[in-house]
Design a protein around this motif. Structure first.
Motif, PDB file in Angstrom:
ATOM      1  N   ASP A 120       0.808  -1.465   0.110  1.00 20.37           N
ATOM      2  CA  ASP A 120      -0.183  -0.107  -0.099  1.00 20.37           C
ATOM      3  C   ASP A 120       0.910   1.196   0.064  1.00 20.37           C
ATOM      4  OD1 ASP A 120      -2.145   1.734   0.064  1.00 20.37           O
ATOM      5  OD2 ASP A 120      -2.592   1.219   2.290  1.00 20.37           O
ATOM      6  N   ILE A 121       1.469   1.504  -1.220  1.00 19.42           N
ATOM      7  CA  ILE A 121       2.156   2.808  -1.342  1.00 19.42           C
ATOM      8  C   ILE A 121       1.279   3.556  -2.303  1.00 19.42           C
ATOM      9  CG2 ILE A 121       4.293   3.846  -2.135  1.00 19.42           C
ATOM     10  CD1 ILE A 121       5.807   1.151  -1.434  1.00 19.42           C
ATOM     11  N   ASP A 122       0.752   4.577  -1.898  1.00 20.80           N
ATOM     12  CA  ASP A 122      -0.215   5.404  -2.542  1.00 20.80           C
ATOM     13  C   ASP A 122       0.505   6.650  -3.128  1.00 20.80           C
ATOM     14  OD1 ASP A 122      -2.242   3.712  -2.361  1.00 20.80           O
ATOM     15  OD2 ASP A 122      -2.879   4.863  -0.348  1.00 20.80           O
ATOM     16  N   PRO A 123       0.732   6.735  -4.177  1.00 23.25           N
ATOM     17  CA  PRO A 123       1.430   8.062  -4.667  1.00 23.25           C
ATOM     18  C   PRO A 123       0.605   9.222  -4.276  1.00 23.25           C
ATOM     19  CG  PRO A 123       0.134   7.261  -6.699  1.00 23.25           C
ATOM     20  CD  PRO A 123       0.111   6.047  -5.338  1.00 23.25           C
ATOM     21  N   PRO A 124       1.316  10.540  -4.209  1.00 19.12           N
ATOM     22  CA  PRO A 124       0.652  11.661  -3.562  1.00 19.12           C
ATOM     23  C   PRO A 124      -0.091  12.489  -5.110  1.00 19.12           C
ATOM     24  CG  PRO A 124       3.072  12.063  -3.556  1.00 19.12           C
ATOM     25  CD  PRO A 124       2.665  10.702  -3.974  1.00 19.12           C
TER      26      PRO A 124
ATOM     27  N   VAL B 104      -5.047  26.903  -8.354  1.00 16.17           N
ATOM     28  CA  VAL B 104      -4.524  25.560  -7.647  1.00 16.17           C
ATOM     29  C   VAL B 104      -2.767  25.404  -7.577  1.00 16.17           C
ATOM     30  CG1 VAL B 104      -4.284  23.094  -7.892  1.00 16.17           C
ATOM     31  CG2 VAL B 104      -6.595  24.184  -8.093  1.00 16.17           C
ATOM     32  N   ASN B 105      -2.090  26.037  -8.516  1.00 16.53           N
ATOM     33  CA  ASN B 105      -0.927  26.000  -8.600  1.00 16.53           C
ATOM     34  C   ASN B 105      -0.234  26.650  -7.595  1.00 16.53           C
ATOM     35  OD1 ASN B 105      -1.148  28.889  -9.250  1.00 16.53           O
ATOM     36  ND2 ASN B 105      -0.397  28.522 -11.403  1.00 16.53           N
ATOM     37  N   SER B 106      -0.813  27.248  -6.776  1.00 10.29           N
ATOM     38  CA  SER B 106      -0.115  27.906  -5.418  1.00 10.29           C
ATOM     39  C   SER B 106      -0.392  27.001  -4.057  1.00 10.29           C
ATOM     40  CB  SER B 106      -0.729  29.465  -5.180  1.00 10.29           C
ATOM     41  OG  SER B 106      -2.310  29.330  -4.753  1.00 10.29           O
ATOM     42  N   VAL B 107      -0.750  25.814  -4.277  1.00  9.55           N
ATOM     43  CA  VAL B 107      -0.853  24.932  -3.204  1.00  9.55           C
ATOM     44  C   VAL B 107       0.369  24.398  -2.550  1.00  9.55           C
ATOM     45  CG1 VAL B 107      -1.945  22.647  -2.399  1.00  9.55           C
ATOM     46  CG2 VAL B 107      -3.133  24.265  -4.089  1.00  9.55           C
ATOM     47  N   ASN B 108       0.506  24.484  -1.260  1.00  7.91           N
ATOM     48  CA  ASN B 108       1.834  23.928  -0.792  1.00  7.91           C
ATOM     49  C   ASN B 108       2.162  22.438  -1.260  1.00  7.91           C
ATOM     50  OD1 ASN B 108       1.964  26.265   0.632  1.00  7.91           O
ATOM     51  ND2 ASN B 108       0.871  25.484   2.247  1.00  7.91           N
ATOM     52  N   ASN B 109       3.584  22.567  -1.534  1.00 14.09           N
ATOM     53  CA  ASN B 109       4.107  21.021  -1.657  1.00 14.09           C
ATOM     54  C   ASN B 109       3.739  20.457  -3.038  1.00 14.09           C
ATOM     55  OD1 ASN B 109       5.468  20.774   1.002  1.00 14.09           O
ATOM     56  ND2 ASN B 109       3.439  20.028   1.872  1.00 14.09           N
ATOM     57  N   LEU B 110       3.171  21.305  -3.895  1.00 12.41           N
ATOM     58  CA  LEU B 110       2.738  20.846  -5.220  1.00 12.41           C
ATOM     59  C   LEU B 110       4.170  20.511  -5.890  1.00 12.41           C
ATOM     60  CD1 LEU B 110       0.627  20.292  -7.216  1.00 12.41           C
ATOM     61  CD2 LEU B 110       0.700  22.619  -7.980  1.00 12.41           C
ATOM     62  N   ASP B 111       4.349  19.369  -6.665  1.00 11.52           N
ATOM     63  CA  ASP B 111       5.526  19.169  -7.436  1.00 11.52           C
ATOM     64  C   ASP B 111       5.081  19.528  -8.977  1.00 11.52           C
ATOM     65  OD1 ASP B 111       7.840  18.052  -8.382  1.00 11.52           O
ATOM     66  OD2 ASP B 111       7.207  16.222  -8.247  1.00 11.52           O
ATOM     67  N   THR B 112       4.216  18.834  -9.411  1.00 13.69           N
ATOM     68  CA  THR B 112       4.074  18.968 -10.741  1.00 13.69           C
ATOM     69  C   THR B 112       2.455  19.307 -11.136  1.00 13.69           C
ATOM     70  OG1 THR B 112       3.637  16.628 -11.449  1.00 13.69           O
ATOM     71  CG2 THR B 112       5.890  17.960 -11.911  1.00 13.69           C
ATOM     72  N   LEU B 113       2.207  19.840 -12.022  1.00 11.87           N
ATOM     73  CA  LEU B 113       0.398  20.385 -12.573  1.00 11.87           C
ATOM     74  C   LEU B 113       0.332  20.021 -13.799  1.00 11.87           C
ATOM     75  CD1 LEU B 113      -2.028  21.179 -11.207  1.00 11.87           C
ATOM     76  CD2 LEU B 113      -1.530  23.616 -12.011  1.00 11.87           C
ATOM     77  N   THR B 114      -0.432  19.016 -14.250  1.00 13.04           N
ATOM     78  CA  THR B 114      -0.944  18.707 -15.536  1.00 13.04           C
ATOM     79  C   THR B 114      -2.424  18.778 -15.904  1.00 13.04           C
ATOM     80  OG1 THR B 114      -0.761  16.313 -15.156  1.00 13.04           O
ATOM     81  CG2 THR B 114       1.095  17.129 -15.755  1.00 13.04           C
ATOM     82  N   SER B 115      -2.960  19.003 -17.093  1.00 15.47           N
ATOM     83  CA  SER B 115      -4.168  19.128 -17.425  1.00 15.47           C
ATOM     84  C   SER B 115      -4.256  18.593 -18.675  1.00 15.47           C
ATOM     85  CB  SER B 115      -4.560  20.369 -17.309  1.00 15.47           C
ATOM     86  OG  SER B 115      -3.755  21.454 -18.178  1.00 15.47           O
TER      87      SER B 115
ATOM     88  N   CYS C 152      -2.804  16.817  -9.886  1.00 16.16           N
ATOM     89  CA  CYS C 152      -1.795  17.620  -9.091  1.00 16.16           C
ATOM     90  C   CYS C 152      -0.920  16.454  -8.625  1.00 16.16           C
ATOM     91  CB  CYS C 152      -2.545  18.496  -8.063  1.00 16.16           C
ATOM     92  SG  CYS C 152      -3.713  19.435  -8.586  1.00 16.16           S
ATOM     93  N   LYS C 153       0.311  16.578  -8.729  1.00 10.98           N
ATOM     94  CA  LYS C 153       0.986  15.613  -8.143  1.00 10.98           C
ATOM     95  C   LYS C 153       2.094  16.251  -7.033  1.00 10.98           C
ATOM     96  CE  LYS C 153       5.035  12.377  -9.060  1.00 10.98           C
ATOM     97  NZ  LYS C 153       5.814  11.520  -9.970  1.00 10.98           N
ATOM     98  N   PHE C 154       1.852  15.806  -5.884  1.00  8.12           N
ATOM     99  CA  PHE C 154       2.812  16.466  -4.708  1.00  8.12           C
ATOM    100  C   PHE C 154       4.147  15.701  -4.293  1.00  8.12           C
ATOM    101  CE2 PHE C 154      -1.871  17.643  -4.536  1.00  8.12           C
ATOM    102  CZ  PHE C 154      -1.834  19.120  -4.102  1.00  8.12           C
ATOM    103  N   ASP C 155       4.624  16.228  -3.550  1.00  6.57           N
ATOM    104  CA  ASP C 155       6.047  15.705  -2.909  1.00  6.57           C
ATOM    105  C   ASP C 155       5.811  14.763  -2.400  1.00  6.57           C
ATOM    106  OD1 ASP C 155       7.395  17.832  -4.233  1.00  6.57           O
ATOM    107  OD2 ASP C 155       7.519  19.188  -2.675  1.00  6.57           O
ATOM    108  N   TRP C 156       6.616  13.451  -2.251  1.00  4.05           N
ATOM    109  CA  TRP C 156       6.439  12.230  -1.540  1.00  4.05           C
ATOM    110  C   TRP C 156       6.541  12.635   0.108  1.00  4.05           C
ATOM    111  CZ3 TRP C 156       4.762   7.653  -2.804  1.00  4.05           C
ATOM    112  CH2 TRP C 156       5.075   7.283  -4.146  1.00  4.05           C
TER     113      TRP C 156
END
Length: 271
Positions: A39-43, A71-82, A93-97
Protein backbone atom coordinates in the motif's frame (compact mmCIF):
# COMPACT_ATOMS: atom_id res chain seq x y z
CA UNK A 1 36.59 -15.73 26.60
CA UNK A 2 36.23 -16.24 22.89
CA UNK A 3 32.90 -17.32 21.40
CA UNK A 4 34.11 -20.76 20.12
CA UNK A 5 35.62 -21.53 23.54
CA UNK A 6 32.37 -20.54 25.26
CA UNK A 7 30.33 -22.71 22.85
CA UNK A 8 32.55 -25.76 23.57
CA UNK A 9 32.59 -25.32 27.34
CA UNK A 10 28.89 -24.37 27.62
CA UNK A 11 27.06 -26.61 25.10
CA UNK A 12 23.72 -26.44 26.91
CA UNK A 13 23.72 -22.64 27.06
CA UNK A 14 24.74 -22.44 23.41
CA UNK A 15 21.95 -24.83 22.39
CA UNK A 16 19.40 -22.86 24.41
CA UNK A 17 20.57 -19.61 22.80
CA UNK A 18 20.18 -20.91 19.25
CA UNK A 19 16.88 -22.56 20.15
CA UNK A 20 15.59 -19.21 21.46
CA UNK A 21 16.72 -17.48 18.26
CA UNK A 22 14.95 -20.14 16.20
CA UNK A 23 11.72 -19.73 18.15
CA UNK A 24 11.87 -15.97 17.73
CA UNK A 25 12.39 -16.41 13.99
CA UNK A 26 9.43 -18.80 13.64
CA UNK A 27 7.22 -16.46 15.67
CA UNK A 28 8.25 -13.47 13.55
CA UNK A 29 7.67 -15.39 10.32
CA UNK A 30 4.09 -16.17 11.26
CA UNK A 31 3.44 -12.48 11.97
CA UNK A 32 5.16 -11.16 8.83
CA UNK A 33 2.79 -9.68 6.26
CA UNK A 34 3.64 -10.41 2.64
CA UNK A 35 2.02 -8.21 -0.02
CA UNK A 36 2.81 -8.37 -3.70
CA UNK A 37 1.32 -4.88 -4.10
CA UNK A 38 2.18 -2.92 -0.94
CA UNK A 39 0.00 0.00 0.00
CA UNK A 40 2.17 2.80 -1.36
CA UNK A 41 -0.20 5.50 -2.53
CA UNK A 42 1.36 8.14 -4.80
CA UNK A 43 0.59 11.72 -3.72
CA UNK A 44 -1.68 12.49 -6.68
CA UNK A 45 -5.01 14.34 -6.66
CA UNK A 46 -7.17 14.87 -9.75
CA UNK A 47 -9.78 17.59 -10.27
CA UNK A 48 -12.62 16.76 -12.65
CA UNK A 49 -14.90 19.55 -13.86
CA UNK A 50 -17.77 18.99 -16.27
CA UNK A 51 -19.27 21.61 -18.59
CA UNK A 52 -21.88 20.00 -20.79
CA UNK A 53 -22.01 21.06 -24.41
CA UNK A 54 -18.66 22.88 -24.35
CA UNK A 55 -15.87 22.16 -26.80
CA UNK A 56 -12.33 21.27 -25.78
CA UNK A 57 -11.06 24.77 -26.64
CA UNK A 58 -13.77 26.42 -24.52
CA UNK A 59 -13.00 24.05 -21.65
CA UNK A 60 -9.31 24.97 -21.86
CA UNK A 61 -9.88 28.73 -21.76
CA UNK A 62 -12.92 29.08 -19.51
CA UNK A 63 -12.37 26.23 -17.02
CA UNK A 64 -8.94 24.57 -17.03
CA UNK A 65 -6.76 27.70 -17.12
CA UNK A 66 -8.81 29.48 -14.46
CA UNK A 67 -8.65 26.55 -12.05
CA UNK A 68 -4.91 26.13 -12.69
CA UNK A 69 -4.29 29.77 -11.77
CA UNK A 70 -5.60 29.11 -8.26
CA UNK A 71 -4.45 25.53 -7.70
CA UNK A 72 -0.80 26.06 -8.69
CA UNK A 73 -0.14 27.91 -5.43
CA UNK A 74 -0.98 24.91 -3.21
CA UNK A 75 1.79 23.94 -0.79
CA UNK A 76 4.14 21.02 -1.64
CA UNK A 77 2.90 20.86 -5.25
CA UNK A 78 5.46 19.14 -7.48
CA UNK A 79 3.90 19.09 -10.96
CA UNK A 80 0.59 20.23 -12.41
CA UNK A 81 -0.76 18.70 -15.62
CA UNK A 82 -4.10 19.16 -17.32
CA UNK A 83 -6.18 17.77 -20.14
CA UNK A 84 -9.14 19.54 -21.74
CA UNK A 85 -11.70 17.38 -23.52
CA UNK A 86 -15.16 18.00 -24.88
CA UNK A 87 -17.45 18.51 -21.85
CA UNK A 88 -14.68 17.71 -19.34
CA UNK A 89 -11.62 19.28 -17.71
CA UNK A 90 -9.07 17.05 -15.95
CA UNK A 91 -6.33 18.59 -13.80
CA UNK A 92 -3.79 16.32 -12.10
CA UNK A 93 -1.81 17.58 -9.11
CA UNK A 94 1.27 15.60 -8.10
CA UNK A 95 2.72 16.45 -4.69
CA UNK A 96 6.07 15.77 -3.05
CA UNK A 97 6.45 12.34 -1.46
CA UNK A 98 5.43 12.40 2.17
CA UNK A 99 2.75 15.06 1.68
CA UNK A 100 -0.39 14.53 3.74
CA UNK A 101 -3.06 14.13 1.05
CA UNK A 102 -5.87 14.96 3.46
CA UNK A 103 -4.31 18.36 4.09
CA UNK A 104 -3.59 18.81 0.37
CA UNK A 105 -7.19 17.94 -0.47
CA UNK A 106 -8.47 20.59 1.92
CA UNK A 107 -6.09 23.15 0.40
CA UNK A 108 -7.31 22.33 -3.11
CA UNK A 109 -10.93 22.53 -1.98
CA UNK A 110 -10.29 26.00 -0.57
CA UNK A 111 -8.69 27.12 -3.83
CA UNK A 112 -11.64 25.77 -5.83
CA UNK A 113 -13.99 27.91 -3.76
CA UNK A 114 -12.27 31.00 -5.18
CA UNK A 115 -11.95 29.57 -8.70
CA UNK A 116 -15.66 28.72 -8.90
CA UNK A 117 -16.53 32.42 -8.82
CA UNK A 118 -14.77 32.97 -12.14
CA UNK A 119 -16.19 29.92 -13.93
CA UNK A 120 -19.31 30.05 -16.15
CA UNK A 121 -22.59 29.71 -14.25
CA UNK A 122 -23.63 26.43 -15.90
CA UNK A 123 -20.39 24.59 -15.07
CA UNK A 124 -20.92 21.62 -12.74
CA UNK A 125 -19.20 21.49 -9.37
CA UNK A 126 -15.65 20.15 -9.49
CA UNK A 127 -14.96 16.66 -8.20
CA UNK A 128 -11.78 15.92 -6.26
CA UNK A 129 -10.43 12.41 -6.82
CA UNK A 130 -7.62 11.22 -4.55
CA UNK A 131 -5.68 8.41 -6.20
CA UNK A 132 -5.26 5.22 -4.23
CA UNK A 133 -3.67 1.91 -5.12
CA UNK A 134 -6.87 0.27 -3.93
CA UNK A 135 -8.70 1.82 -6.88
CA UNK A 136 -6.43 0.13 -9.43
CA UNK A 137 -8.17 -2.71 -11.28
CA UNK A 138 -7.21 -6.22 -10.21
CA UNK A 139 -8.94 -7.97 -13.10
CA UNK A 140 -9.81 -6.91 -16.63
CA UNK A 141 -12.34 -8.85 -18.69
CA UNK A 142 -13.13 -8.53 -22.39
CA UNK A 143 -16.50 -9.55 -23.77
CA UNK A 144 -17.17 -10.22 -27.44
CA UNK A 145 -19.86 -12.02 -29.37
CA UNK A 146 -22.14 -12.04 -32.35
CA UNK A 147 -24.73 -9.83 -30.65
CA UNK A 148 -25.04 -6.15 -31.50
CA UNK A 149 -23.04 -3.62 -29.53
CA UNK A 150 -26.06 -2.31 -27.56
CA UNK A 151 -27.00 -5.87 -26.69
CA UNK A 152 -23.46 -6.66 -25.53
CA UNK A 153 -23.45 -3.58 -23.32
CA UNK A 154 -26.73 -4.65 -21.75
CA UNK A 155 -25.38 -8.15 -21.07
CA UNK A 156 -22.16 -6.77 -19.58
CA UNK A 157 -23.97 -4.23 -17.42
CA UNK A 158 -27.00 -6.16 -16.17
CA UNK A 159 -26.01 -9.83 -16.32
CA UNK A 160 -22.24 -9.92 -15.75
CA UNK A 161 -21.64 -6.60 -13.96
CA UNK A 162 -24.46 -7.01 -11.43
CA UNK A 163 -23.33 -10.56 -10.65
CA UNK A 164 -19.74 -9.49 -10.05
CA UNK A 165 -20.85 -6.67 -7.73
CA UNK A 166 -22.43 -9.25 -5.42
CA UNK A 167 -19.16 -11.18 -5.07
CA UNK A 168 -17.63 -10.65 -1.57
CA UNK A 169 -14.61 -8.37 -1.69
CA UNK A 170 -15.49 -6.64 -5.00
CA UNK A 171 -15.37 -2.88 -4.53
CA UNK A 172 -16.57 -1.67 -7.92
CA UNK A 173 -17.21 -2.85 -11.47
CA UNK A 174 -16.49 -0.33 -14.23
CA UNK A 175 -17.65 -0.95 -17.80
CA UNK A 176 -15.89 0.62 -20.78
CA UNK A 177 -16.81 0.39 -24.43
CA UNK A 178 -19.98 -0.91 -25.96
CA UNK A 179 -22.99 1.23 -26.77
CA UNK A 180 -25.33 2.44 -24.04
CA UNK A 181 -28.94 3.10 -24.93
CA UNK A 182 -29.92 6.75 -25.16
CA UNK A 183 -32.85 8.72 -26.52
CA UNK A 184 -31.38 11.26 -28.95
CA UNK A 185 -33.24 14.37 -30.06
CA UNK A 186 -32.19 16.08 -33.30
CA UNK A 187 -33.64 19.59 -33.49
CA UNK A 188 -34.61 21.42 -36.66
CA UNK A 189 -33.40 24.97 -36.04
CA UNK A 190 -35.44 26.36 -38.92
CA UNK A 191 -38.64 24.94 -37.44
CA UNK A 192 -37.74 26.23 -33.98
CA UNK A 193 -37.21 29.75 -35.32
CA UNK A 194 -40.41 29.50 -37.36
CA UNK A 195 -42.45 28.74 -34.24
CA UNK A 196 -40.64 31.46 -32.23
CA UNK A 197 -39.20 28.95 -29.76
CA UNK A 198 -35.76 28.60 -28.14
CA UNK A 199 -33.61 25.61 -27.32
CA UNK A 200 -33.09 26.51 -23.63
CA UNK A 201 -36.85 26.76 -23.16
CA UNK A 202 -37.44 23.40 -24.85
CA UNK A 203 -34.75 21.75 -22.73
CA UNK A 204 -36.34 23.17 -19.59
CA UNK A 205 -39.77 21.83 -20.59
CA UNK A 206 -38.40 18.35 -21.36
CA UNK A 207 -36.59 18.23 -18.01
CA UNK A 208 -39.72 19.26 -16.10
CA UNK A 209 -41.88 16.70 -17.93
CA UNK A 210 -39.53 13.75 -17.27
CA UNK A 211 -39.58 13.63 -13.47
CA UNK A 212 -41.32 11.69 -10.70
CA UNK A 213 -42.75 14.01 -8.05
CA UNK A 214 -43.90 13.27 -4.49
CA UNK A 215 -47.42 14.54 -3.77
CA UNK A 216 -47.60 14.21 0.00
CA UNK A 217 -49.29 11.61 2.19
CA UNK A 218 -52.81 10.47 3.00
CA UNK A 219 -53.71 9.11 6.41
CA UNK A 220 -56.35 6.42 6.55
CA UNK A 221 -56.91 5.05 10.01
CA UNK A 222 -53.61 3.80 11.36
CA UNK A 223 -51.93 3.72 7.95
CA UNK A 224 -50.10 6.46 6.05
CA UNK A 225 -50.03 6.29 2.25
CA UNK A 226 -47.31 8.09 0.33
CA UNK A 227 -48.50 9.64 -2.92
CA UNK A 228 -46.23 10.17 -5.90
CA UNK A 229 -46.86 11.28 -9.44
CA UNK A 230 -44.97 9.01 -11.90
CA UNK A 231 -44.26 11.34 -14.79
CA UNK A 232 -41.12 9.87 -16.35
CA UNK A 233 -41.30 8.99 -20.02
CA UNK A 234 -42.10 5.36 -20.69
CA UNK A 235 -42.43 5.39 -24.49
CA UNK A 236 -41.23 7.23 -27.56
CA UNK A 237 -44.72 8.55 -28.27
CA UNK A 238 -44.83 10.34 -24.93
CA UNK A 239 -41.60 12.15 -25.75
CA UNK A 240 -42.73 13.09 -29.25
CA UNK A 241 -46.07 14.45 -28.02
CA UNK A 242 -44.63 16.77 -25.36
CA UNK A 243 -45.96 20.30 -25.85
CA UNK A 244 -42.91 22.59 -26.12
CA UNK A 245 -44.76 25.82 -26.85
CA UNK A 246 -47.64 27.52 -28.59
CA UNK A 247 -47.84 29.24 -31.96
CA UNK A 248 -50.95 31.26 -32.84
CA UNK A 249 -52.74 29.65 -29.87
CA UNK A 250 -52.05 26.16 -31.23
CA UNK A 251 -49.80 23.69 -29.35
CA UNK A 252 -46.41 22.87 -30.82
CA UNK A 253 -45.25 19.32 -30.14
CA UNK A 254 -41.68 18.13 -29.92
CA UNK A 255 -42.16 16.01 -33.04
CA UNK A 256 -42.94 19.21 -34.95
CA UNK A 257 -39.50 20.71 -34.32
CA UNK A 258 -37.24 17.69 -33.77
CA UNK A 259 -36.63 14.08 -34.67
CA UNK A 260 -36.68 11.69 -31.69
CA UNK A 261 -34.62 8.51 -32.11
CA UNK A 262 -34.27 5.50 -29.82
CA UNK A 263 -30.52 5.31 -30.28
CA UNK A 264 -27.36 5.02 -28.16
CA UNK A 265 -24.53 7.18 -26.90
CA UNK A 266 -21.85 7.90 -29.44
CA UNK A 267 -18.28 6.74 -28.82
CA UNK A 268 -17.17 10.35 -28.40
CA UNK A 269 -19.71 10.87 -25.64
CA UNK A 270 -18.66 7.65 -23.92
CA UNK A 271 -15.04 8.79 -24.00
Amino acid sequence: MKLPEFAVKQPVATMMLFLALGLIGVFSLTRLNIDMFPDIDPPVISILTSWRGASASDIEIEVTEKIENFVNSVNNLDTLTSSSLDNLSIITCKFDWGTDLDVATNDIRDKLEFATRELPDDVDSSLIFKFSSASAPVMVMTISGEKSWPRLYHLADKNIGDSLKRVPGVGAVIIHGGLKRQINIYFDLAQIEGFNLSLPKINQILASENINMPAGTIKSGLKDYFIRVPARFTSMEQIKNVVVGYYKKSPVYLKDVAEVADDYESKQMNA
